[in-house]
Scaffold this motif. Structure first.
Motif, PDB file in Angstrom:
ATOM      1  N   GLU A 382      10.462 -28.969  -0.550  1.00  0.00           N
ATOM      2  CA  GLU A 382      10.312 -27.670   0.525  1.00  0.00           C
ATOM      3  C   GLU A 382       8.329 -27.713   1.515  1.00  0.00           C
ATOM      4  O   GLU A 382       7.427 -27.917   0.283  1.00  0.00           O
ATOM      5  CB  GLU A 382      10.189 -25.920   0.319  1.00  0.00           C
ATOM      6  CG  GLU A 382       9.917 -25.023   1.122  1.00  0.00           C
ATOM      7  CD  GLU A 382      10.329 -23.567   0.270  1.00  0.00           C
ATOM      8  OE1 GLU A 382      11.410 -23.309   1.242  1.00  0.00           O
ATOM      9  OE2 GLU A 382       9.427 -23.359  -0.133  1.00  0.00           O
ATOM     10  N   ILE A 383       8.198 -27.877   1.863  1.00  0.00           N
ATOM     11  CA  ILE A 383       6.595 -27.408   2.574  1.00  0.00           C
ATOM     12  C   ILE A 383       6.402 -26.303   2.548  1.00  0.00           C
ATOM     13  O   ILE A 383       6.946 -25.240   2.884  1.00  0.00           O
ATOM     14  CB  ILE A 383       6.467 -28.052   4.508  1.00  0.00           C
ATOM     15  CG1 ILE A 383       7.504 -28.985   4.553  1.00  0.00           C
ATOM     16  CG2 ILE A 383       5.487 -27.380   5.217  1.00  0.00           C
ATOM     17  CD1 ILE A 383       7.709 -29.319   6.126  1.00  0.00           C
ATOM     18  N   THR A 384       5.074 -26.313   2.264  1.00  0.00           N
ATOM     19  CA  THR A 384       4.716 -24.608   1.895  1.00  0.00           C
ATOM     20  C   THR A 384       4.086 -24.161   3.212  1.00  0.00           C
ATOM     21  O   THR A 384       3.396 -24.879   3.930  1.00  0.00           O
ATOM     22  CB  THR A 384       3.263 -25.147   0.182  1.00  0.00           C
ATOM     23  OG1 THR A 384       3.606 -25.941  -0.495  1.00  0.00           O
ATOM     24  CG2 THR A 384       2.351 -22.808   0.406  1.00  0.00           C
ATOM     25  N   VAL A 385       4.183 -23.163   3.405  1.00  0.00           N
ATOM     26  CA  VAL A 385       4.453 -22.184   4.541  1.00  0.00           C
ATOM     27  C   VAL A 385       4.208 -21.050   4.220  1.00  0.00           C
ATOM     28  O   VAL A 385       4.190 -20.441   2.991  1.00  0.00           O
ATOM     29  CB  VAL A 385       5.779 -22.523   5.534  1.00  0.00           C
ATOM     30  CG1 VAL A 385       5.446 -23.781   6.089  1.00  0.00           C
ATOM     31  CG2 VAL A 385       7.005 -21.761   5.729  1.00  0.00           C
ATOM     32  N   THR A 386       3.101 -20.491   4.844  1.00  0.00           N
ATOM     33  CA  THR A 386       3.517 -18.489   4.601  1.00  0.00           C
ATOM     34  C   THR A 386       3.810 -17.517   5.467  1.00  0.00           C
ATOM     35  O   THR A 386       3.672 -17.613   7.224  1.00  0.00           O
ATOM     36  CB  THR A 386       1.934 -18.220   5.290  1.00  0.00           C
ATOM     37  OG1 THR A 386       0.652 -19.093   4.407  1.00  0.00           O
ATOM     38  CG2 THR A 386       0.802 -16.646   4.515  1.00  0.00           C
ATOM     39  N   PRO A 387       4.220 -17.061   4.768  1.00  0.00           N
ATOM     40  CA  PRO A 387       5.290 -15.740   5.938  1.00  0.00           C
ATOM     41  C   PRO A 387       4.316 -14.678   6.454  1.00  0.00           C
ATOM     42  O   PRO A 387       3.091 -14.757   6.383  1.00  0.00           O
ATOM     43  CB  PRO A 387       6.264 -15.693   4.954  1.00  0.00           C
ATOM     44  CG  PRO A 387       5.976 -15.800   3.874  1.00  0.00           C
ATOM     45  CD  PRO A 387       5.077 -16.756   3.966  1.00  0.00           C
ATOM     46  N   ARG A 388       4.459 -14.653   8.287  1.00  0.00           N
ATOM     47  CA  ARG A 388       4.082 -13.867   8.950  1.00  0.00           C
ATOM     48  C   ARG A 388       4.550 -12.289   7.969  1.00  0.00           C
ATOM     49  O   ARG A 388       5.676 -11.792   7.554  1.00  0.00           O
ATOM     50  CB  ARG A 388       4.815 -13.728   9.912  1.00  0.00           C
ATOM     51  CG  ARG A 388       3.416 -15.149  11.005  1.00  0.00           C
ATOM     52  CD  ARG A 388       4.271 -15.867  11.658  1.00  0.00           C
ATOM     53  NE  ARG A 388       3.573 -16.312  13.027  1.00  0.00           N
ATOM     54  CZ  ARG A 388       3.842 -17.854  12.415  1.00  0.00           C
ATOM     55  NH1 ARG A 388       5.082 -17.796  12.004  1.00  0.00           N
ATOM     56  NH2 ARG A 388       3.251 -18.629  12.845  1.00  0.00           N
ATOM     57  N   PRO A 389       3.034 -11.143   8.380  1.00  0.00           N
ATOM     58  CA  PRO A 389       3.666  -9.462   8.159  1.00  0.00           C
ATOM     59  C   PRO A 389       4.742  -9.196   9.064  1.00  0.00           C
ATOM     60  O   PRO A 389       5.286 -10.101  10.473  1.00  0.00           O
ATOM     61  CB  PRO A 389       2.638  -9.303   9.116  1.00  0.00           C
ATOM     62  CG  PRO A 389       1.471 -10.332   8.246  1.00  0.00           C
ATOM     63  CD  PRO A 389       1.871 -11.775   8.813  1.00  0.00           C
ATOM     64  N   ALA A 390       5.689  -8.831   8.932  1.00  0.00           N
ATOM     65  CA  ALA A 390       7.303  -8.294   9.340  1.00  0.00           C
ATOM     66  C   ALA A 390       6.670  -7.878  11.094  1.00  0.00           C
ATOM     67  O   ALA A 390       7.222  -7.857  12.007  1.00  0.00           O
ATOM     68  CB  ALA A 390       7.568  -7.482   8.613  1.00  0.00           C
ATOM     69  N   LYS A 391       5.515  -6.718  10.929  1.00  0.00           N
ATOM     70  CA  LYS A 391       5.592  -6.499  12.078  1.00  0.00           C
ATOM     71  C   LYS A 391       4.927  -7.688  13.435  1.00  0.00           C
ATOM     72  O   LYS A 391       5.218  -7.327  14.731  1.00  0.00           O
ATOM     73  CB  LYS A 391       3.800  -5.844  12.661  1.00  0.00           C
ATOM     74  CG  LYS A 391       3.492  -4.776  13.362  1.00  0.00           C
ATOM     75  CD  LYS A 391       2.551  -4.512  13.266  1.00  0.00           C
ATOM     76  CE  LYS A 391       2.453  -2.747  14.344  1.00  0.00           C
ATOM     77  NZ  LYS A 391       1.493  -1.973  14.689  1.00  0.00           N
ATOM     78  N   ASP A 392       4.601  -8.699  12.398  1.00  0.00           N
ATOM     79  CA  ASP A 392       4.538 -10.026  13.521  1.00  0.00           C
ATOM     80  C   ASP A 392       5.511 -10.465  14.419  1.00  0.00           C
ATOM     81  O   ASP A 392       5.762 -11.170  15.861  1.00  0.00           O
ATOM     82  CB  ASP A 392       4.056 -11.459  13.294  1.00  0.00           C
ATOM     83  CG  ASP A 392       2.090 -10.779  12.980  1.00  0.00           C
ATOM     84  OD1 ASP A 392       1.488  -9.760  13.273  1.00  0.00           O
ATOM     85  OD2 ASP A 392       1.717 -11.292  12.490  1.00  0.00           O
ATOM     86  N   LEU A 393       6.531  -9.810  13.968  1.00  0.00           N
ATOM     87  CA  LEU A 393       8.166 -11.273  14.096  1.00  0.00           C
ATOM     88  C   LEU A 393       8.742  -9.600  14.974  1.00  0.00           C
ATOM     89  O   LEU A 393      10.218  -9.741  15.366  1.00  0.00           O
ATOM     90  CB  LEU A 393       8.733 -11.233  13.252  1.00  0.00           C
ATOM     91  CG  LEU A 393       8.838 -12.997  12.852  1.00  0.00           C
ATOM     92  CD1 LEU A 393       7.485 -12.761  12.450  1.00  0.00           C
ATOM     93  CD2 LEU A 393       9.474 -13.624  11.825  1.00  0.00           C
ATOM     94  N   GLN A 394       8.058  -8.267  15.382  1.00  0.00           N
ATOM     95  CA  GLN A 394       9.035  -7.651  15.412  1.00  0.00           C
ATOM     96  C   GLN A 394       9.487  -7.624  17.265  1.00  0.00           C
ATOM     97  O   GLN A 394       8.055  -8.348  17.660  1.00  0.00           O
ATOM     98  CB  GLN A 394       7.535  -6.207  16.001  1.00  0.00           C
ATOM     99  CG  GLN A 394       8.456  -4.449  16.179  1.00  0.00           C
ATOM    100  CD  GLN A 394       7.621  -3.580  16.522  1.00  0.00           C
ATOM    101  OE1 GLN A 394       7.178  -3.203  15.395  1.00  0.00           O
ATOM    102  NE2 GLN A 394       7.553  -2.662  17.152  1.00  0.00           N
ATOM    103  N   VAL A 395      10.231  -7.231  17.757  1.00  0.00           N
ATOM    104  CA  VAL A 395      10.433  -8.608  19.054  1.00  0.00           C
ATOM    105  C   VAL A 395      10.769  -7.313  20.279  1.00  0.00           C
ATOM    106  O   VAL A 395       9.765  -6.660  21.313  1.00  0.00           O
ATOM    107  CB  VAL A 395      12.248  -8.554  18.928  1.00  0.00           C
ATOM    108  CG1 VAL A 395      12.362  -8.912  20.612  1.00  0.00           C
ATOM    109  CG2 VAL A 395      11.997 -10.103  18.238  1.00  0.00           C
TER     110      VAL A 395
END
Length: 447
Positions: A382-395
């Motif tokens: 797995e490549i290390t990545v940082t998840p975004r805050p849920a609000k950033d993915l709000q559609v």
């Protein structure tokens, strides 16, 4: 089929409870353990089903079994909706990553019924790429759950286009949203599913039907995408997402490669731990008739043969690991009959329930092998990545499809479909009581 009003049905039910015992029956002073009695019935039905699966020795017998399982599955779902062409789609923004990007979308699974979604795309897109849909598990933030973000970003970095969407009753698709309190009247993990699924049982249908249809429409979107190779489509999910992956991949032949995580077990074992370890109601996972019809989880896997299928399991799961091992062994036999014994594998992580790193890495390996054609040295780590805050993915601008797009409520859609069904002839109660009730079937009039 005999058609009863609810009042007539209740009258007959009450009468039945006061009748004498049938010949051979003896009254019992102690109350029977109904839970154990149900499990005993399920065990007997499971024994019959296993014998049937084990008896399959040829491809023709396998195809006959699959045709029967598919017919019964669709019947339990009250068939599926119809649609022509891909669903209506709106693009509502974009997130820029380092070597990937995320498009914010909403699409109409049914007219006026909106699904909030995100599309992960590699920035470098040369030729057609494989596409994967990812129905999410039980997380209040749906598609924005950290483990799913990590999975989807890693897949995009490996050259896959991934469409992930909120399940109804989660994320931006609450059906019971309080706009003043800015929260659901119930919880956005399992709570709304119970409030949706239980009434749907009474309408003769199931929440699974509408959940599967969302997945089929998501596949329609990927199939129509100009950068996606429609012959290389996959599906991946864990827990509730594993449920929907198993269902959708079993019914839609476009799913070439599937990864089903933290769901597969055997239903009699699952029934046994529903009360003791996992009492939360998830009606879409408990389709009435799946045991008596001889489908079960092994049947879902049987419907996949010979297409590549990975069963990802966690040893300390409330989906009993013993059932996963048993169902996998049954499916392995059927894949071997299909001449595709290498197209099904099972991974077992020493973990609890959830989309753990070990299970995510299993998914990367499987998709690299079957959709990217990396027969040697698939990129597993797995490549290390940082998840975004849920609000950033709000559609949705207002955070909910019902607020921003006036999405039609699911229960209202279901009731409208119920009312359109052909009505069967009614019968008067006094006529009914003269019938041989041992062979009669009853249908409750609308409630």
């Amino acid at each position: 089929m005999i058609h009863l009003s609810r009042r007539e049905f209740i009258s007959v039910s009450i009468a039945a409870t006061t009748t004498s015992f049938l010949p051979g029956d003896q009254p019992k002073s102690a109350i029977r353990d109904v839970h154990q009695e149900i499990l005993d019935i399920a065990a007997g039905l499971e024994k019959q089903r296993r014998a049937r699966f084990a008896a399959v020795k040829t491809k023709a017998e396998l195809e006959a079994l699959q045709a029967d399982l598919r017919t019964k599955f669709l019947a339990r779902l009250d068939s599926m909706p119809k649609a022509d062409g891909p669903p209506k789609l709106r693009r509502l923004g974009k997130i820029d990553g380092d070597d990937y990007e995320i498009e914010k979308l909403v699409f109409e699974s049914m007219p006026g019924y909106f699904v909030s979604a995100v599309l992960y795309l590699p920035k470098k897109r040369e030729g057609k790429l494989p596409g994967i849909i990812s129905p999410c598990g039980h997380a209040s933030v749906g598609k924005a759950s950290n483990s799913y973000q990590i999975l989807h970003i890693n897949l995009a970095k490996r050259g896959f286009i991934v469409l992930s969407y909120d399940p109804v009753g989660q994320g931006e698709r609450s059906q019971f949203w309080d706009a003043v309190q800015k929260k659901s009247r119930f919880n956005l993990t399992c709570g709304e599913h119970a409030m949706l699924g239980n009434p749907l049982y009474l309408l003769g249908t199931n929440l699974a039907r509408y959940r599967i249809w969302d997945g089929i429409r998501a596949l329609d979107i990927l199939e129509a995408h100009p950068d996606v190779d429609a012959k290389r489509l996959g599906c991946v999910g864990a827990s509730g997402g594993g449920t929907l992956t198993a269902y959708t991949a079993a019914l839609d032949p476009r799913v070439h490669t599937a990864v089903i995580a933290c769901y597969i077990t055997s239903l009699p074992r699952r029934m046994g731990n529903r009360i003791e370890r996992d009492p939360d109601s998830d009606p879409e996972q408990d389709i009435f008739g799946f045991v008596s019809d001889g489908i079960d989880h092994a049947g879902l896997l049987a419907l996949r043969a010979p297409k590549p299928t990975q069963v990802n399991t966690a040893r300390d799961d409330f989906f009993p690991i013993e059932g996963a091992r048993e169902s996998y062994a049954e499916a392995k036999h059927l894949f071997e009959v299909a001449g595709a014994g290498d197209a099904i594998v099972r991974t077992e992580a020493p973990e609890r329930h959830g989309l753990s790193k070990a299970l995510r890495e299993g998914a990367y390996t499987w998709f690299e092998l079957w959709l990217n054609g990396r027969k040697e040295n698939p990129r597993t780590e797995e490549i290390t990545v940082t998840p975004r805050p849920a609000k950033d993915l709000q559609v949705c601008p207002e955070g909910q499809v019902q607020l921003s797009f006036q999405s039609r409520p699911l229960l209202k859609i279901a009731v409208e479909e119920f009312r359109k069904r052909e009505k069967t002839p009614k019968v008067r109660l006094k006529d009914l009581l003269q019938l041989d009730v041992s062979t009669a079937r009853y249908e409750i009039e609308e409630i």
